[in-house]
Scaffold this motif. Structure first.
Motif, PDB file in Angstrom:
ATOM      1  N   ARG A  38      29.422  14.633 -10.434  1.00  0.00           N
ATOM      2  CA  ARG A  38      30.049  15.943 -10.699  1.00  0.00           C
ATOM      3  C   ARG A  38      29.121  16.874 -11.473  1.00  0.00           C
ATOM      4  O   ARG A  38      29.472  17.434 -12.503  1.00  0.00           O
ATOM      5  CB  ARG A  38      31.363  15.763 -11.462  1.00  0.00           C
ATOM      6  CG  ARG A  38      32.419  14.980 -10.690  1.00  0.00           C
ATOM      7  CD  ARG A  38      33.689  14.863 -11.495  1.00  0.00           C
ATOM      8  NE  ARG A  38      34.705  14.102 -10.741  1.00  0.00           N
ATOM      9  CZ  ARG A  38      35.928  13.842 -11.194  1.00  0.00           C
ATOM     10  NH1 ARG A  38      36.287  14.269 -12.409  1.00  0.00           N
ATOM     11  NH2 ARG A  38      36.780  13.149 -10.465  1.00  0.00           N
ATOM     12  N   ARG A  39      27.924  16.988 -10.955  1.00  0.00           N
ATOM     13  CA  ARG A  39      26.941  17.874 -11.582  1.00  0.00           C
ATOM     14  C   ARG A  39      26.812  19.173 -10.801  1.00  0.00           C
ATOM     15  O   ARG A  39      27.174  19.253  -9.634  1.00  0.00           O
ATOM     16  CB  ARG A  39      25.576  17.178 -11.660  1.00  0.00           C
ATOM     17  CG  ARG A  39      25.563  15.966 -12.584  1.00  0.00           C
ATOM     18  CD  ARG A  39      24.196  15.318 -12.603  1.00  0.00           C
ATOM     19  NE  ARG A  39      24.152  14.172 -13.507  1.00  0.00           N
ATOM     20  CZ  ARG A  39      23.106  13.380 -13.648  1.00  0.00           C
ATOM     21  NH1 ARG A  39      22.000  13.604 -12.930  1.00  0.00           N
ATOM     22  NH2 ARG A  39      23.141  12.364 -14.497  1.00  0.00           N
ATOM     23  N   ARG A  40      26.272  20.164 -11.469  1.00  0.00           N
ATOM     24  CA  ARG A  40      26.074  21.473 -10.847  1.00  0.00           C
ATOM     25  C   ARG A  40      24.657  21.595 -10.296  1.00  0.00           C
ATOM     26  O   ARG A  40      23.729  20.940 -10.774  1.00  0.00           O
ATOM     27  CB  ARG A  40      26.330  22.590 -11.855  1.00  0.00           C
ATOM     28  CG  ARG A  40      27.773  22.659 -12.348  1.00  0.00           C
ATOM     29  CD  ARG A  40      27.927  23.817 -13.321  1.00  0.00           C
ATOM     30  NE  ARG A  40      29.301  23.930 -13.796  1.00  0.00           N
ATOM     31  CZ  ARG A  40      29.716  24.859 -14.656  1.00  0.00           C
ATOM     32  NH1 ARG A  40      28.844  25.734 -15.147  1.00  0.00           N
ATOM     33  NH2 ARG A  40      30.982  24.889 -15.033  1.00  0.00           N
ATOM     34  N   ILE A  41      24.512  22.458  -9.315  1.00  0.00           N
ATOM     35  CA  ILE A  41      23.189  22.734  -8.757  1.00  0.00           C
ATOM     36  C   ILE A  41      22.481  23.757  -9.636  1.00  0.00           C
ATOM     37  O   ILE A  41      23.056  24.802  -9.981  1.00  0.00           O
ATOM     38  CB  ILE A  41      23.293  23.265  -7.314  1.00  0.00           C
ATOM     39  CG1 ILE A  41      23.981  22.234  -6.410  1.00  0.00           C
ATOM     40  CG2 ILE A  41      21.915  23.605  -6.769  1.00  0.00           C
ATOM     41  CD1 ILE A  41      24.192  22.711  -4.993  1.00  0.00           C
ATOM     42  N   VAL A  42      21.259  23.442 -10.020  1.00  0.00           N
ATOM     43  CA  VAL A  42      20.441  24.347 -10.832  1.00  0.00           C
ATOM     44  C   VAL A  42      19.635  25.245  -9.909  1.00  0.00           C
ATOM     45  O   VAL A  42      18.843  24.762  -9.093  1.00  0.00           O
ATOM     46  CB  VAL A  42      19.504  23.560 -11.765  1.00  0.00           C
ATOM     47  CG1 VAL A  42      18.603  24.514 -12.546  1.00  0.00           C
ATOM     48  CG2 VAL A  42      20.308  22.680 -12.708  1.00  0.00           C
ATOM     49  N   TRP A  43      19.851  26.551 -10.044  1.00  0.00           N
ATOM     50  CA  TRP A  43      19.106  27.530  -9.250  1.00  0.00           C
ATOM     51  C   TRP A  43      18.201  28.325 -10.182  1.00  0.00           C
ATOM     52  O   TRP A  43      18.678  29.064 -11.044  1.00  0.00           O
ATOM     53  CB  TRP A  43      20.054  28.479  -8.524  1.00  0.00           C
ATOM     54  CG  TRP A  43      20.725  27.886  -7.331  1.00  0.00           C
ATOM     55  CD1 TRP A  43      21.947  27.313  -7.273  1.00  0.00           C
ATOM     56  CD2 TRP A  43      20.184  27.803  -6.001  1.00  0.00           C
ATOM     57  NE1 TRP A  43      22.220  26.864  -6.006  1.00  0.00           N
ATOM     58  CE2 TRP A  43      21.162  27.156  -5.196  1.00  0.00           C
ATOM     59  CE3 TRP A  43      18.991  28.210  -5.412  1.00  0.00           C
ATOM     60  CZ2 TRP A  43      20.973  26.910  -3.849  1.00  0.00           C
ATOM     61  CZ3 TRP A  43      18.799  27.963  -4.074  1.00  0.00           C
ATOM     62  CH2 TRP A  43      19.774  27.325  -3.300  1.00  0.00           C
ATOM     63  N   THR A  44      16.914  28.169 -10.030  1.00  0.00           N
ATOM     64  CA  THR A  44      15.975  29.002 -10.767  1.00  0.00           C
ATOM     65  C   THR A  44      15.846  30.357 -10.070  1.00  0.00           C
ATOM     66  O   THR A  44      16.222  30.513  -8.909  1.00  0.00           O
ATOM     67  CB  THR A  44      14.593  28.342 -10.843  1.00  0.00           C
ATOM     68  OG1 THR A  44      14.075  28.191  -9.510  1.00  0.00           O
ATOM     69  CG2 THR A  44      14.693  26.969 -11.501  1.00  0.00           C
ATOM     70  N   SER A  45      15.339  31.331 -10.795  1.00  0.00           N
ATOM     71  CA  SER A  45      15.132  32.658 -10.193  1.00  0.00           C
ATOM     72  C   SER A  45      14.143  32.566  -9.037  1.00  0.00           C
ATOM     73  O   SER A  45      14.263  33.299  -8.046  1.00  0.00           O
ATOM     74  CB  SER A  45      14.625  33.640 -11.255  1.00  0.00           C
ATOM     75  OG  SER A  45      13.412  33.174 -11.844  1.00  0.00           O
ATOM     76  N   THR A  46      13.181  31.662  -9.144  1.00  0.00           N
ATOM     77  CA  THR A  46      12.207  31.474  -8.060  1.00  0.00           C
ATOM     78  C   THR A  46      12.887  30.972  -6.799  1.00  0.00           C
ATOM     79  O   THR A  46      12.621  31.472  -5.686  1.00  0.00           O
ATOM     80  CB  THR A  46      11.123  30.484  -8.496  1.00  0.00           C
ATOM     81  OG1 THR A  46      10.522  30.940  -9.711  1.00  0.00           O
ATOM     82  CG2 THR A  46      10.055  30.342  -7.430  1.00  0.00           C
ATOM     83  N   ALA A  47      13.775  29.995  -6.934  1.00  0.00           N
ATOM     84  CA  ALA A  47      14.485  29.456  -5.773  1.00  0.00           C
ATOM     85  C   ALA A  47      15.412  30.513  -5.165  1.00  0.00           C
ATOM     86  O   ALA A  47      15.528  30.608  -3.935  1.00  0.00           O
ATOM     87  CB  ALA A  47      15.285  28.218  -6.178  1.00  0.00           C
ATOM     88  N   LEU A  48      16.063  31.295  -5.995  1.00  0.00           N
ATOM     89  CA  LEU A  48      16.954  32.339  -5.483  1.00  0.00           C
ATOM     90  C   LEU A  48      16.174  33.406  -4.716  1.00  0.00           C
ATOM     91  O   LEU A  48      16.615  33.878  -3.658  1.00  0.00           O
ATOM     92  CB  LEU A  48      17.729  32.974  -6.636  1.00  0.00           C
ATOM     93  CG  LEU A  48      18.814  32.098  -7.275  1.00  0.00           C
ATOM     94  CD1 LEU A  48      19.390  32.787  -8.513  1.00  0.00           C
ATOM     95  CD2 LEU A  48      19.926  31.809  -6.266  1.00  0.00           C
ATOM     96  N   LEU A  49      15.011  33.778  -5.245  1.00  0.00           N
ATOM     97  CA  LEU A  49      14.180  34.759  -4.533  1.00  0.00           C
ATOM     98  C   LEU A  49      13.678  34.176  -3.211  1.00  0.00           C
ATOM     99  O   LEU A  49      13.609  34.888  -2.201  1.00  0.00           O
ATOM    100  CB  LEU A  49      12.999  35.172  -5.413  1.00  0.00           C
ATOM    101  CG  LEU A  49      13.324  36.128  -6.568  1.00  0.00           C
ATOM    102  CD1 LEU A  49      12.135  36.269  -7.503  1.00  0.00           C
ATOM    103  CD2 LEU A  49      13.742  37.498  -6.032  1.00  0.00           C
ATOM    104  N   MET A  50      13.327  32.894  -3.211  1.00  0.00           N
ATOM    105  CA  MET A  50      12.885  32.262  -1.967  1.00  0.00           C
ATOM    106  C   MET A  50      14.020  32.211  -0.962  1.00  0.00           C
ATOM    107  O   MET A  50      13.806  32.376   0.249  1.00  0.00           O
ATOM    108  CB  MET A  50      12.360  30.850  -2.260  1.00  0.00           C
ATOM    109  CG  MET A  50      11.667  30.209  -1.056  1.00  0.00           C
ATOM    110  SD  MET A  50      10.197  31.135  -0.566  1.00  0.00           S
ATOM    111  CE  MET A  50      10.188  30.843   1.209  1.00  0.00           C
ATOM    112  N   LEU A  51      15.243  31.996  -1.437  1.00  0.00           N
ATOM    113  CA  LEU A  51      16.406  32.018  -0.553  1.00  0.00           C
ATOM    114  C   LEU A  51      16.611  33.410   0.043  1.00  0.00           C
ATOM    115  O   LEU A  51      16.929  33.540   1.232  1.00  0.00           O
ATOM    116  CB  LEU A  51      17.647  31.574  -1.329  1.00  0.00           C
ATOM    117  CG  LEU A  51      18.948  31.499  -0.534  1.00  0.00           C
ATOM    118  CD1 LEU A  51      18.828  30.490   0.607  1.00  0.00           C
ATOM    119  CD2 LEU A  51      20.117  31.142  -1.452  1.00  0.00           C
TER     120      LEU A  51
END
Length: 486
Positions: free
Chosen positions: A107-120
């Motif tokens: 039951r953990r959350r997904i960690v999204w860095t700003s780098t990963a979000l920009l890549m998305l």
């Protein structure tokens, strides 16, 4: 009486080994009844091993991540191309699946860095650009490659490498991959030989790519030497120098100018950091001694540098001019993701260059991304790199202000290798989507989601209890000097 528990544990281990050996014998014998072949015990053993590995990966998903990264770094040609492609994608799916199952179970959350979000965001824009892509198949293939890089390096690494143990595991994986590369190269030299003045190709690896792949594994090799226990430190430091020596020789044999410059700059940047200064000095000393005692090693690289084989920058200047003409005609939206290398061919022809093929590698990630995805694409793509660098620098400054020491070696290694790597990245063909580039982004991002206080306390306990090596540095105030450096 006091020795009885230990005696019982020893007996239990022996009994367990005997039972395991008996079960293995029974399974090997029964396999002949199922499939009458001399190789049937091997098939059954392989299936049992695969099941055991799968259970271990489900219990500890980060092990599957290490396996996926190790497979991605294997030299091309070590195994058949079609097997490598299937294995690479399969390991990525296994690592993703193991992580998702663990995510749900714990039951953990997904960690999204700003780098990963920009890549998305870039990936989404690339999918939109498919609507005006001339060759949809090429575009889809490129989108899949970007998606795989996002998942493996920017998502899985960020979510699973957050402790001292997982960081050490990743570094061991890089070190193992580096030794596989170097040993494969030395094996090629011993089996095929090397003729001075020619370019050595190691298995099926691109001659310009081998040195860069070895360079991105260098932090793992040196990290193991820096963090080694006192009883093993001398041996690991010696092995790290052997690795650098062999890697430099193989880069020289490959004749890659970009890789040679990247390694040289990396060794020079090592001088600016106290933890890596020893490797910078001895690495450059190795270069000087090798050049003086065996100049034939560097003959191919020097000839290509002096003669400028292929014209200015290896012919890249003319290609970049053609790419700019392509960008001017498709300034805002680009020609479509995955199609710039084909769309630039007519523009190369207008400059009086004939290539005799359907595509031309632009050899510049910035120009290629701009030509393929236009202004929105290039801005977001550069934002991915900029955010990773910013997060790395910000964490380094925070780390320096606290006076902690454990990650100083990591910052020194990754920053030095990143500088050298980017010199080859900016002029490399296909580097915009290559796994080594996204691996460097992942290494830059790791400090931003590590528990630095926990790492420091564990490192201090390790020094007290086991005598592990921990570098000691005088951390200067930001206003008085460069923190963590000289």
């Amino acid at each position: 009486m006091r020795r009885q528990p230990g005696f019982r544990r020893s007996n239990m281990r022996q009994v367990g080994l005997i039972v395991l050996a008996a079960m293995a014998s029974i399974v090997a014998g029964a396999s002949l009844l199922v499939y009458a072949s001399p190789l049937s015990p091997l098939f059954v053993g392989g299936a049992v091993a695969a099941i055991a590995i799968g259970i271990a990966w489900l219990r500890k998903p980060v092990l599957a991540l290490y396996g996926a990264i190790f497979v991605a770094l294997l030299p091309i040609g070590l195994i058949p191309d079609h097997v490598y492609s299937i294995l690479n994608r399969a390991m990525l799916l296994v690592a993703l699946g193991a992580w998702l199952l663990g995510l749900v179970a714990r039951r953990r959350r997904i960690v999204w860095t700003s780098t990963a979000l920009l890549m998305l965001c870039f990936l989404v824009w690339g999918m939109i650009a498919l609507f005006w892509t001339p060759n949809l198949g090429l575009g889809m293939e490129k989108v899949v490659q970007y998606a795989c890089r996002l998942i493996l390096f920017l998502l899985l690494v960020s979510n699973q490498v957050g402790t001292k143990e997982t960081l050490d595991g990743l570094m061991r994986t890089l070190a193992l991959s580096g030794w596989v590369l170097v040993l494969a190269g030395m094996g090629t030299v011993l089996l095929q030989g090397y003729e001075p003045g020619t370019r050595l190709q190691i298995l099926g690896t691109n001659m310009n790519q081998f040195g860069i792949s070895a360079l991105v594994t260098l932090p793992g090799v040196l990290w193991l030497a820096m963090q080694a226990p006192r009883g093993h430190k001398a041996l690991r430091v010696f092995l790290s120098f052997v690795f650098i020596l062999l890697a430099l020789v193989l880069v020289a044999f490959s004749g890659s100018r970009g890789s040679a410059i990247s390694w040289l700059v990396t060794l020079l940047v090592f001088w600016f950091w106290r933890p890596t200064r020893l490797w910078g000095k001895l690495g450059l000393l190795i270069l000087v001694l090798a050049a003086a005692s065996a100049p034939f090693i560097f003959s191919t690289v020097l000839e290509r540098l002096v003669e400028g084989e292929g014209g200015t920058l290896g012919g890249r200047l003319a290609i970049w001019q053609a790419a700019w003409l392509l960008i001017r005609d498709h300034f805002w939206g680009g020609v479509g993701i995955g199609n710039a290398d084909y769309a630039v061919v007519p523009y190369v022809g207008t400059l009086g260059r004939t290539w005799g093929r359907e595509w031309v590698a632009i050899h510049n990630p910035v120009l290629l991304i701009w030509a393929e995805t236009g202004i929105p694409g290039i801005l977001v793509y550069l934002g991915v790199l900029g955010s990773a660098v910013w997060l790395f620098v910000r964490r380094w400054r925070q780390h320096s202000r606290t006076g902690m020491r454990y990650l100083t070696s990591y910052f020194a290694l990754v920053s030095s290798v990143s500088v050298g790597f980017m010199l080859s990245w900016i002029k490399g063909g296909g580097m915009e989507v290559h796994f080594t580039y996204f691996l460097m982004l992942a290494l830059l991002l790791i400090p931003s989601h590590l528990d630095i206080k926990g790492l420091e306390s564990k490192a201090e306990d390790s020094v007290k209890d086991t005598g592990k090596y921990a570098p000691r540095f005088k951390v200067l105030h930001p206003r008085r000097g460069a923190p963590g450096g000289e």
